[in-house]
Design a protein around this motif. Sequence first.
Motif, PDB file in Angstrom:
ATOM      1  N   GLU A   1     -24.804  44.568 -18.345  1.00 54.12           N
ATOM      2  CA  GLU A   1     -24.314  44.043 -17.073  1.00 54.12           C
ATOM      3  C   GLU A   1     -25.404  43.134 -16.527  1.00 54.12           C
ATOM      4  OE1 GLU A   1     -23.406  47.234 -14.379  1.00 54.12           O
ATOM      5  OE2 GLU A   1     -22.479  48.418 -15.960  1.00 54.12           O
ATOM      6  N   ARG A   2     -25.045  41.920 -16.104  1.00 52.78           N
ATOM      7  CA  ARG A   2     -26.103  41.020 -15.633  1.00 52.78           C
ATOM      8  C   ARG A   2     -25.642  40.205 -14.427  1.00 52.78           C
ATOM      9  NH1 ARG A   2     -27.930  38.597 -20.370  1.00 52.78           N
ATOM     10  NH2 ARG A   2     -26.538  39.811 -21.647  1.00 52.78           N
TER      11      ARG A   2
ATOM     12  N   ARG B   1     -31.327  40.920  -5.928  1.00 54.44           N
ATOM     13  CA  ARG B   1     -30.517  41.203  -7.109  1.00 54.44           C
ATOM     14  C   ARG B   1     -31.169  42.384  -7.837  1.00 54.44           C
ATOM     15  NH1 ARG B   1     -31.567  35.764  -7.165  1.00 54.44           N
ATOM     16  NH2 ARG B   1     -32.999  35.983  -8.922  1.00 54.44           N
TER      17      ARG B   1
ATOM     18  N   ALA C   1     -31.606  45.296 -10.469  1.00 57.68           N
ATOM     19  CA  ALA C   1     -31.248  45.791 -11.792  1.00 57.68           C
ATOM     20  C   ALA C   1     -31.692  47.239 -11.865  1.00 57.68           C
ATOM     21  CB  ALA C   1     -31.942  44.982 -12.870  1.00 57.68           C
TER      22      ALA C   1
ATOM     23  N   ARG D   1     -26.855  45.900 -10.766  1.00 54.87           N
ATOM     24  CA  ARG D   1     -26.292  46.016 -12.113  1.00 54.87           C
ATOM     25  C   ARG D   1     -27.006  47.163 -12.803  1.00 54.87           C
ATOM     26  NH1 ARG D   1     -23.939  42.767  -9.755  1.00 54.87           N
ATOM     27  NH2 ARG D   1     -23.275  40.658 -10.320  1.00 54.87           N
TER      28      ARG D   1
ATOM     29  N   ILE E   1     -28.309  48.044 -15.804  1.00 54.06           N
ATOM     30  CA  ILE E   1     -28.526  47.211 -16.990  1.00 54.06           C
ATOM     31  C   ILE E   1     -28.601  47.993 -18.303  1.00 54.06           C
ATOM     32  CG2 ILE E   1     -29.538  45.209 -15.839  1.00 54.06           C
ATOM     33  CD1 ILE E   1     -32.282  46.261 -16.718  1.00 54.06           C
TER      34      ILE E   1
ATOM     35  N   SER F   1     -31.530  39.732 -17.427  1.00 53.42           N
ATOM     36  CA  SER F   1     -30.527  40.313 -16.533  1.00 53.42           C
ATOM     37  C   SER F   1     -30.362  39.486 -15.267  1.00 53.42           C
ATOM     38  CB  SER F   1     -30.918  41.741 -16.163  1.00 53.42           C
ATOM     39  OG  SER F   1     -31.992  41.723 -15.250  1.00 53.42           O
TER      40      SER F   1
ATOM     41  N   CYS G   1     -32.287  39.563 -12.602  1.00 51.30           N
ATOM     42  CA  CYS G   1     -32.576  40.325 -11.387  1.00 51.30           C
ATOM     43  C   CYS G   1     -33.873  39.840 -10.740  1.00 51.30           C
ATOM     44  CB  CYS G   1     -32.725  41.799 -11.732  1.00 51.30           C
ATOM     45  SG  CYS G   1     -34.189  42.130 -12.716  1.00 51.30           S
TER      46      CYS G   1
END
Lengths: 339, 608
Positions: free
Chosen positions: B373-374, B383, B385, B414, B416, B451, B453
């Motif tokens: 998931e990114r 953002r 992760a 996310r 990850i 990712s 993030c």
Amino acid sequence: MKENVIILGGGIAGMEAARQLLLLGERPVIVERADHLGGHVADWHRLFPDKSPAEDLLEGLRPGLEGAEIHLGTTVSSLNALKDGYNLTLSDGSKLHGRALLFATGFELFAAERKEEYGYGIYNQVITNRDLERWFNTGKDSRLSGRPLSKIGFVHCVGSRDLKAGNPQCSKVCCMTAIKQAIELKERFPFAEVYCFYMDLRLFGKKYEDFYIGAQRDWGIHFIRGRVSEVAETLDGRVVVKAEDTLSGRPLKVSLDLLVLMAGMLPNPSATALARQIRLDVDDDGFLRSRDNLAGIIASNRPGVFYAGACTGTKTVPETLAEARSAALAIHNYLQDAK
Amino acid sequence: MNDRIASGFAPFVIPFVVGMVFVLGYCFYALVKILLQLPREDRVRFLRSLVTPRCIWKNVRDIFCDCLLHVKLWRRNPLLGYMHSSIAFGWFMLIVLGHVEVMLFVPHRIHFLYYPIFFNYFVAETSETIQGAALFFLMDFFLLIVLSGIALAMIKRVRSRWFGLRRTTRPSLLDRVGLYSLWSIFPLRLLAEGFTAHISGGSFLIVPLNWLFRQFLGNDMNMLPTWWAYSAALCVFMCVLPFTRYMHIPAEMLLIPMRNAGLTIRHPRRGLARVEVFSCPGCGVCIDACPMTVKKANTRDATVYLNRQIRRGNERRIEEISDKCLLCGKCTAVCQVGVEGPMLRVAQRATRHYGLEPDFSGLDTAPVQNNMERFEGAPEGERVAYFAGCMTQLTPGISRSVESVLKKAGVDYRFIDRDGGICCGRPMLTAGRFHQAWQLIRKNSELIRSSGCNVLLLSCPICYKVFREHYRLEGIRVVHHSDYFHELMEQGRLRVEKGDLTYVFHDPCELGRGSGIYEQPRRVLGCAGYLTEAEKNRRESICCGGSLGSLTLGFSQREDITKAALRNLTEGGPDVVVTACPLCRSTFRRYADRPVWDLAEALDKQST
């Protein structure tokens, strides 16, 4: 007036022992904590190796119990040894005296939540061997209803032969139970792929090996040697199982609709607590210690106390029944000698 | 003050001079050897730090506080602190004041090495002595202080519990020689100065003593033998010093500037490691601190014994001790000198050669990369992760709670490694297999950067510490969930209701001692319920016993460690044991008589 023989536990061991004692002219009294007889077998649907219904077994035992005193939904609050036998206080406040005492206290199923990496109690797609049998029996399980099962996995040795789970013992019956349940699922979902993740297959009994070969040849069940390392949920409501196929030496990842954990047998803690009250030896595996492990499995370190079934270790159904008969005879002889 | 002996020499100074020359020579030789053992860049760094004003000041302050005043010991136990600082500081002041006396009264003798030490023998009191009365007073005063410290040291040998030490080391034969000679130096000095005080003068301590002696001893026959004895005691002490634990006195003075220069252990026996080993005073504080010593058989695996074995060169035991350790770091936390026991052990492990060297450089990360998931594009703002790591993958209850809390707070995140990831590298690092660890770290860094993030959230403190210390993730903030959740609460993004459960917080080694996070989890728990404290907590928290650090400790041997740690936590009768590490949680759950939760689970239950 005949003296009481008190049987702790009304599973198949307790039932068979009581039946035999009645035939020998003794007075068995069964104390069972559940509201019905039959123990774990009563939760089961069919038994290996012939897939015979568990209910048939119990049905065969029940008629022989007429005349036995049975306390259901009752536990033992205290137990003490007297000169001429054993005195019990029951949870309903009544007292019982018996010349001889038979532990038929059985085992406790390993709580699969304790192996958190398998996700029991966290993911809906993960159930135990007992849950599956109940579902076979009742058809009711919110986790199973209304879902087509196209990929199913079985994890052997959950809480057995696992030091980290605190139980180094082999539970003996799960290998065969898993094969049996795999075949039963295959019968219901013929197009499903079924995988069994095992570390060893211990198929020692009569017909077991045939059963295993049949599972592969006739039912196409996949056996993968390797322990499951972890289970995770996918976004589409399945579970991903990660394992290592140790025969091919590769890591393996498979998405499943259902994962069945073969929870193993643990010592029954309430039996251990009772045993301590009258100083019975407890083995270092937590089961009650037999006087010796060859000829004296049903004998304890105290006069008048006998064992039958899984209270001394993991047992199959026929072993349990044989021990129950043997214990009944030993108790009969003990009472005769005491006269 | 007059010179009493024209030549300024007496034969009894010879033993002292021999001892002094020997010990100075040895220390110089050791210093040069250690400097040569340092890797070049470390040597340059160290020497440069010695001429940096800020470092000089720090070194002087640390040496004064740690070597002379023993500030850390005072905090541990005042009696123990007094004992050490009275001897060290008192002795130091006697030497300094001795030099002052020489410079003041007989300045032409200052280049005589022994003069300040035997000052009272070489001078005669004159009418102007009164001007030096304050100095005489101070000399007697500090001698008294040192003597009181020696007296306490003797008491400590039999009543170590009064000093807060339950178990202590058994001194070796040479240690005993050093110990007894140290004990005898100052009483002998008292006697020698006492016998001489009618000539040299003195103050409240030695003058009355002299008067007392003269009441029943009519002559000065005792004077010279006691000076000889004093000198001999000094000689014995200094000659055995390099081979006893008293080597920690000069070694620590080198260790402090080396540490302040930022050096780290690179080799288990050379350079900084050697200085650390020799800085170990052998006090044995680490024995009680070590979680393994709940089993008496493991007592000899404490860091103090590792140091001893390294000094003796007992390779078999060094390997054994190095492999067994849980690397919890508590010995370093309680050590007065700060010997880094775990680092010594890891360095030792790194010297091993394995027949099989796994190579992770060819590890195929494409499947992980493809399923990850990114963040697509680069949306504004935070953002996050979330990287669960292998330990949290094995405890899905924790990752579920983390996700639930993140959702409640409306965090854009996310997960990850939901579908699997790569090891953070910690197990390879603790095994001393740095090459393999770096291969993993490189692979993992790529994955995390891809990712998209800017915050990397971790629920496992083992990962957290590695990501913080060994990864180069520019532009990405690495944060542990205890810290992050605390922030969410502070910012009002997460509403927490106070429940009625009592919690006790277990500080995971890697989060507390390893990363210095103590307050945030406690504040979170304080809002979610009532917080009690275990007797040993924070820096002195006891390892759960599940640590990855140990290479050889068996499962059953860890059971006692876990149970002891649990006893410490549950003594105050909390409803729930809370920790912030998936490994601690799994380990405790095996034996706990009450629920053990991760911080995320406790918070999830009380937040909306």
